[in-house]
Design an enzyme around this catalytic site. Sequence first.
Site, mmCIF file in Angstrom:
data_model
loop_
_atom_site.group_PDB
_atom_site.id
_atom_site.type_symbol
_atom_site.label_atom_id
_atom_site.label_comp_id
_atom_site.label_asym_id
_atom_site.label_seq_id
_atom_site.Cartn_x
_atom_site.Cartn_y
_atom_site.Cartn_z
ATOM 1 N N GLY A 1 0.797 -1.225 0.000
ATOM 2 C CA GLY A 1 0.000 0.000 0.000
ATOM 3 C C GLY A 1 0.830 1.274 0.000
ATOM 4 O O GLY A 1 1.837 1.392 -0.719
ATOM 5 N N ASP B 1 7.418 -4.108 9.382
ATOM 6 C CA ASP B 1 6.060 -4.558 9.053
ATOM 7 C C ASP B 1 5.796 -5.888 9.751
ATOM 8 O O ASP B 1 6.709 -6.688 9.958
ATOM 9 C CB ASP B 1 5.912 -4.726 7.534
ATOM 10 C CG ASP B 1 4.454 -4.673 7.073
ATOM 11 O OD1 ASP B 1 4.075 -3.674 6.418
ATOM 12 O OD2 ASP B 1 3.692 -5.625 7.368
ATOM 13 N N ASP C 1 5.949 -5.387 15.039
ATOM 14 C CA ASP C 1 4.608 -4.833 15.241
ATOM 15 C C ASP C 1 4.750 -3.435 15.846
ATOM 16 O O ASP C 1 5.405 -3.277 16.889
ATOM 17 C CB ASP C 1 3.852 -5.772 16.202
ATOM 18 C CG ASP C 1 2.394 -5.400 16.347
ATOM 19 O OD1 ASP C 1 2.056 -4.200 16.295
ATOM 20 O OD2 ASP C 1 1.584 -6.323 16.533
ATOM 21 N N ASN D 1 3.716 4.993 9.285
ATOM 22 C CA ASN D 1 2.685 4.740 8.270
ATOM 23 C C ASN D 1 1.766 3.568 8.615
ATOM 24 O O ASN D 1 0.597 3.570 8.246
ATOM 25 C CB ASN D 1 3.370 4.474 6.917
ATOM 26 C CG ASN D 1 2.409 3.867 5.917
ATOM 27 O OD1 ASN D 1 1.546 4.550 5.360
ATOM 28 N ND2 ASN D 1 2.532 2.554 5.708
ATOM 29 N N TYR E 1 -10.773 4.612 15.087
ATOM 30 C CA TYR E 1 -9.862 5.009 14.002
ATOM 31 C C TYR E 1 -9.741 6.539 13.937
ATOM 32 O O TYR E 1 -8.632 7.091 13.904
ATOM 33 C CB TYR E 1 -10.382 4.446 12.680
ATOM 34 C CG TYR E 1 -9.468 4.632 11.488
ATOM 35 C CD1 TYR E 1 -8.519 3.679 11.152
ATOM 36 C CD2 TYR E 1 -9.560 5.764 10.674
ATOM 37 C CE1 TYR E 1 -7.689 3.834 10.041
ATOM 38 C CE2 TYR E 1 -8.738 5.927 9.575
ATOM 39 C CZ TYR E 1 -7.813 4.964 9.259
ATOM 40 O OH TYR E 1 -6.990 5.129 8.162
ATOM 41 N N ILE F 1 -7.414 6.176 -0.849
ATOM 42 C CA ILE F 1 -6.285 5.782 -1.693
ATOM 43 C C ILE F 1 -6.454 4.305 -2.039
ATOM 44 O O ILE F 1 -6.838 3.506 -1.173
ATOM 45 C CB ILE F 1 -4.943 5.999 -0.939
ATOM 46 C CG1 ILE F 1 -4.854 7.425 -0.356
ATOM 47 C CG2 ILE F 1 -3.762 5.687 -1.858
ATOM 48 C CD1 ILE F 1 -4.806 8.553 -1.352
ATOM 49 N N THR G 1 -5.440 0.951 -2.088
ATOM 50 C CA THR G 1 -4.449 0.070 -1.447
ATOM 51 C C THR G 1 -5.158 -1.219 -1.018
ATOM 52 O O THR G 1 -6.390 -1.276 -0.990
ATOM 53 C CB THR G 1 -3.868 0.723 -0.169
ATOM 54 O OG1 THR G 1 -4.902 0.772 0.821
ATOM 55 C CG2 THR G 1 -3.311 2.116 -0.417
ATOM 56 N N PRO G 2 -4.386 -2.222 -0.595
ATOM 57 C CA PRO G 2 -5.018 -3.433 -0.065
ATOM 58 C C PRO G 2 -5.995 -3.143 1.074
ATOM 59 O O PRO G 2 -7.044 -3.786 1.185
ATOM 60 C CB PRO G 2 -3.818 -4.260 0.417
ATOM 61 C CG PRO G 2 -2.716 -3.853 -0.518
ATOM 62 C CD PRO G 2 -2.928 -2.386 -0.766
#
Length: 275
Positions: free
Chosen positions: A32, A52, A75, A101, A167, A200, A202-203
């Site tokens: 992504g 990641d 993580d 990110n 979120y 956007i 992305t996955p």
Amino acid sequence: MIDEFNVLAGGEEISRPQQQLEAAVVTGAAMGIGRAISARLIADGIIVIALDRDPAALELTAAELGDSFVPVVGDVSVWSDHEHAADVAEGLGVLKYWVNNAGIDFPGAAHEMTAERIERGTRVLQFGAMFGCSIAVSRMTEAGTRGSIVTISSIQGTHAFPAYYVYGAAKAAVIQATRSIALDYAPYGIRANSVLPGCIETPMTYTTLPVGMDRDEALRREGELSPMGRVGQPGEVAELVSFLLSDKASYISGAEFTVDGASTTRAFQYPPIEL
Ligand code: NAD
């Protein structure tokens, strides 16, 4: 960064410039937006320490982006994983850049939450970026590096979206944390800015599209929510991140930048959530 170092040439000591690699930690770099940022920074000549949690995706991206993409499985909700990424960066060059990110889609309205769910979402979305900022400024100030930090927030950090309670709150919090970093570490030559993407491709976005609908059609409909009539591409976010990290943005700090096709210029009208 150019450092002078002394070498012996024909018995005579002479001074030669040594090119030291500049290193960036990019979290959530395997796919992504993080992947696009990594590719852009590598094109800028920067070595990317790619933190990641997905080892398989890291391996795939490493095969595509080459040796300047250094995978580190970890993580962002774990403090010591950031420390490890910073150690790797410092072992390979000068840790000058840090991009917070990594993120997860975390839908749900307040009445759907439990203490455990709120903590789980906040640990990744808010603490992840805050841990990254803390470790980045500690390492940069210890080394005397004039570094630059970018945090990927969201337009959900400034505008409420239906049923995205945790979120949105976390994305707002990281904008404020980034401002705080900009204020406290400006005297040490460290800059920090937030980037707020709209929708956007992305996955992550794929997982939010209506089930059973053709992906292109779903993205087209999602894009219609933006005045530009389309969703954005990860590379369009990466261009801004590259600029903000670079010395071209030398007087820009503590600021927020939307990459949303003008979406936040207007208020959307959504149907009420279903109880
Ligand atoms: P993505 O799901 O496509 O990629 C996210 C990457 O982060 C993956 O490689 C994943 O393995 C990694 N990751 C997730 N949780 C992690 C953790 N706890 N520790 C380490 N790595 C982790 O997501 P994306 O769309 O590229 O999103 C990147 C960032 O941009 C996120 O912070 C997201 O909230 C933000 N954002 C995305 C959009 C969008 O429309 N895609 C919009 C606004 C903001």
